[in-house]
Motif scaffolding. Structure first.
Motif, PDB file in Angstrom:
ATOM      1  N   ALA A 116      90.506   6.533  39.306  1.00  0.00           N
ATOM      2  CA  ALA A 116      91.185   5.299  39.704  1.00  0.00           C
ATOM      3  C   ALA A 116      91.551   4.453  38.494  1.00  0.00           C
ATOM      4  N   ALA A 117      90.650   4.365  37.538  1.00  0.00           N
ATOM      5  CA  ALA A 117      90.918   3.569  36.333  1.00  0.00           C
ATOM      6  C   ALA A 117      92.112   4.115  35.575  1.00  0.00           C
ATOM      7  N   GLU A 118      92.217   5.437  35.489  1.00  0.00           N
ATOM      8  CA  GLU A 118      93.354   6.040  34.790  1.00  0.00           C
ATOM      9  C   GLU A 118      94.648   5.798  35.555  1.00  0.00           C
ATOM     10  N   ALA A 119      94.582   5.896  36.889  1.00  0.00           N
ATOM     11  CA  ALA A 119      95.771   5.639  37.706  1.00  0.00           C
ATOM     12  C   ALA A 119      96.232   4.195  37.544  1.00  0.00           C
ATOM     13  N   LEU A 120      95.302   3.268  37.555  1.00  0.00           N
ATOM     14  CA  LEU A 120      95.655   1.852  37.382  1.00  0.00           C
ATOM     15  C   LEU A 120      96.234   1.604  35.995  1.00  0.00           C
ATOM     16  N   ARG A 121      95.714   2.305  35.014  1.00  0.00           N
ATOM     17  CA  ARG A 121      96.228   2.155  33.648  1.00  0.00           C
ATOM     18  C   ARG A 121      97.686   2.571  33.567  1.00  0.00           C
ATOM     19  N   HIS A 122      98.086   3.504  34.449  1.00  0.00           N
ATOM     20  CA  HIS A 122      99.473   3.956  34.493  1.00  0.00           C
ATOM     21  C   HIS A 122     100.302   3.181  35.522  1.00  0.00           C
ATOM     22  N   GLY A 123      99.759   2.080  36.009  1.00  0.00           N
ATOM     23  CA  GLY A 123     100.547   1.186  36.854  1.00  0.00           C
ATOM     24  C   GLY A 123     100.477   1.439  38.337  1.00  0.00           C
ATOM     25  N   ALA A 124      99.518   2.203  38.808  1.00  0.00           N
ATOM     26  CA  ALA A 124      99.422   2.488  40.239  1.00  0.00           C
ATOM     27  C   ALA A 124      99.165   1.217  41.035  1.00  0.00           C
ATOM     28  N   GLU A 125      99.846   1.106  42.168  1.00  0.00           N
ATOM     29  CA  GLU A 125      99.652  -0.023  43.080  1.00  0.00           C
ATOM     30  C   GLU A 125      98.969   0.400  44.373  1.00  0.00           C
ATOM     31  N   LEU A 126      99.043   1.685  44.684  1.00  0.00           N
ATOM     32  CA  LEU A 126      98.360   2.243  45.845  1.00  0.00           C
ATOM     33  C   LEU A 126      97.590   3.471  45.398  1.00  0.00           C
ATOM     34  N   LEU A 127      96.290   3.476  45.670  1.00  0.00           N
ATOM     35  CA  LEU A 127      95.428   4.597  45.314  1.00  0.00           C
ATOM     36  C   LEU A 127      95.132   5.408  46.571  1.00  0.00           C
ATOM     37  N   VAL A 128      95.467   6.689  46.519  1.00  0.00           N
ATOM     38  CA  VAL A 128      95.169   7.599  47.621  1.00  0.00           C
ATOM     39  C   VAL A 128      94.132   8.595  47.126  1.00  0.00           C
ATOM     40  N   PHE A 129      92.963   8.558  47.723  1.00  0.00           N
ATOM     41  CA  PHE A 129      91.885   9.486  47.373  1.00  0.00           C
ATOM     42  C   PHE A 129      91.934  10.654  48.345  1.00  0.00           C
ATOM     43  N   PHE A 160     104.962  10.107  43.661  1.00  0.00           N
ATOM     44  CA  PHE A 160     103.564   9.816  43.369  1.00  0.00           C
ATOM     45  C   PHE A 160     103.171  10.477  42.056  1.00  0.00           C
ATOM     46  N   SER A 161     102.131   9.944  41.458  1.00  0.00           N
ATOM     47  CA  SER A 161     101.498  10.596  40.318  1.00  0.00           C
ATOM     48  C   SER A 161     100.151  11.122  40.792  1.00  0.00           C
ATOM     49  N   HIS A 162      99.667  12.153  40.124  1.00  0.00           N
ATOM     50  CA  HIS A 162      98.446  12.819  40.567  1.00  0.00           C
ATOM     51  C   HIS A 162      97.459  12.865  39.403  1.00  0.00           C
ATOM     52  N   PHE A 163      96.254  12.359  39.654  1.00  0.00           N
ATOM     53  CA  PHE A 163      95.210  12.334  38.641  1.00  0.00           C
ATOM     54  C   PHE A 163      94.038  13.162  39.146  1.00  0.00           C
ATOM     55  N   ILE A 164      93.731  14.218  38.434  1.00  0.00           N
ATOM     56  CA  ILE A 164      92.669  15.127  38.833  1.00  0.00           C
ATOM     57  C   ILE A 164      91.525  15.030  37.832  1.00  0.00           C
ATOM     58  N   TRP A 201      85.371   7.835  55.642  1.00  0.00           N
ATOM     59  CA  TRP A 201      85.101   9.004  54.814  1.00  0.00           C
ATOM     60  C   TRP A 201      85.984   8.969  53.582  1.00  0.00           C
ATOM     61  N   SER A 202      85.401   9.454  52.488  1.00  0.00           N
ATOM     62  CA  SER A 202      86.100   9.385  51.213  1.00  0.00           C
ATOM     63  C   SER A 202      86.994  10.579  50.967  1.00  0.00           C
ATOM     64  N   LEU A 203      86.992  11.551  51.872  1.00  0.00           N
ATOM     65  CA  LEU A 203      87.803  12.742  51.631  1.00  0.00           C
ATOM     66  C   LEU A 203      89.292  12.465  51.794  1.00  0.00           C
ATOM     67  N   SER A 204      89.664  11.414  52.526  1.00  0.00           N
ATOM     68  CA  SER A 204      91.075  11.023  52.635  1.00  0.00           C
ATOM     69  C   SER A 204      91.145   9.546  53.008  1.00  0.00           C
ATOM     70  N   PHE A 205      91.525   8.725  52.024  1.00  0.00           N
ATOM     71  CA  PHE A 205      91.717   7.306  52.316  1.00  0.00           C
ATOM     72  C   PHE A 205      92.619   6.702  51.251  1.00  0.00           C
ATOM     73  N   ALA A 206      93.150   5.539  51.571  1.00  0.00           N
ATOM     74  CA  ALA A 206      94.033   4.836  50.641  1.00  0.00           C
ATOM     75  C   ALA A 206      93.633   3.369  50.564  1.00  0.00           C
ATOM     76  N   VAL A 207      93.880   2.782  49.409  1.00  0.00           N
ATOM     77  CA  VAL A 207      93.533   1.381  49.193  1.00  0.00           C
ATOM     78  C   VAL A 207      94.481   0.812  48.142  1.00  0.00           C
ATOM     79  N   THR A 208      94.898  -0.415  48.338  1.00  0.00           N
ATOM     80  CA  THR A 208      95.771  -1.027  47.345  1.00  0.00           C
ATOM     81  C   THR A 208      94.969  -1.361  46.095  1.00  0.00           C
ATOM     82  N   ALA A 209      95.682  -1.488  44.990  1.00  0.00           N
ATOM     83  CA  ALA A 209      95.025  -1.781  43.718  1.00  0.00           C
ATOM     84  C   ALA A 209      94.229  -3.086  43.766  1.00  0.00           C
TER      85      ALA A 209
END
Length: 295
Positions: free
Chosen positions: A77-90, A31-35, A167-175
């Motif tokens: 999320a925008a930065e993650a998508l720019r780097h090719g993310a297909e699954l976003l985990v918040f 995974f990649s991590h965007f903070i 809740w937004s503290l832990s969820f995942a969504v596809t791009a």
């Protein structure tokens, strides 16, 4: 499926350390991590000390202003998508990921059928601070997920129909699902409402809510009053945004508690809730909790 974790933070540096260490335990899911650091230049220092490979995105937030939680998530999320993310985990900075959190989210997303989904994992609220040396095995002994949410067996996915439990503290969504939803509404500033709004938008667009067994997170302790009187003004402002968008008042439990304490009153002329006094009310709420329980 290329996975990215998105975390927003201001302060909570000790929690950030444990957050980063928890994610490092999972060696099976790349995974990649965007903070996203909200007006907090020390975040880069903390990550350097932890030898974290996370990318830091700094946004300017003037001191004393409400934190732009929704906008910060969208930026991450925008930065993650720019780097090719297909699954976003918040994942909230207060959360320590269990070793299988990313794996279970990835499995759930990979099995997504024709109906897009918001994937949510169980969260255990820790009753006290944890030591820096706390291991994932030690956390597992404290496993006690929030009782108001579904807790499927490990590896199982259960569809939910109560979107107010999202809740937004832990969820995942596809791009594709994220792009279809358009992210969080950035009209919300500060504490409360933006995640309920996001879930309502998902429901209205036919996105289902799915609870993922085994995608556990452990929410680190921090004291918060219940109801959160320190966030009263943010909650009132955000509640008005929600009411304008959806025709109903969110966070009803908190609103009822504020009204009972004489802090707010419904004003028929303006058709909204208003603060009615400025006096400190901390003494009225001696009980301290470490979680949000508006649901």
């Amino acid at each position: 499926m290329k996975t990215a974790v998105i975390t927003i933070v201001r302060g909570r540096h000790a929690h950030l350390r444990m957050h980063v260490r928890g994610l490092a335990v999972d060696t099976t899911t790349p995974f990649s991590h965007f903070i996203v650091a909200m007006g907090d230049p020390m975040v880069k220092t903390v990550l350097a000390q932890e030898e974290s490979a996370a990318r830091t995105i700094e946004i300017d937030v003037p001191a004393g202003s409400a934190l732009p939680l929704a906008r910060a998530r969208n930026i991450g999320a925008a930065e993650a998508l720019r780097h090719g993310a297909e699954l976003l985990v918040f994942l909230d900075v207060d959360c320590i990921a269990a070793p299988l959190l990313l794996t279970r989210y990835l499995e759930a997303a990979s099995s997504e059928a024709s109906t897009p989904a918001l994937f949510c994992g169980p969260v255990t609220y820790l009753p006290h601070p944890v030591a820096d040396s706390t291991s994932s095995d030690s956390l597992a002994l404290l496993h006690n997920p929030h009782p108001a949410r579904p807790v499927p067996p490990d590896g199982k996915i259960v569809d939910g129909n109560d979107f107010d439990l999202f809740w937004s503290l832990s969820f995942a969504v596809t791009a594709p699902t994220w792009c279809a939803l358009g992210g969080f509404c950035e009209e919300y500033l500060g504490y409360g409402g933006e995640d309920t709004d996001f879930a309502r938008a998902a429901r209205d667009k036919g996105v289902k809510l799915a609870w993922v067994g085994g995608a556990d997170a452990y929410h680190q302790f921090h004291p918060v009053s219940d109801p959160p009187v320190e966030h009263l003004d943010d909650i009132l402002i955000n509640a008005r945004v929600f009411h304008r968008r959806w025709g109903e008042w969110p966070m009803q439990g908190w609103i009822d508690a504020f009204e009972s304490a004489g802090l707010i009153a419904y004003q028929p002329d303006s058709a909204r809730w208003e603060r009615v006094r400025q006096a400190s009310c901390k003494s009225r709420w001696p009980r301290m909790f470490h979680h949000r329980n508006e649901a």
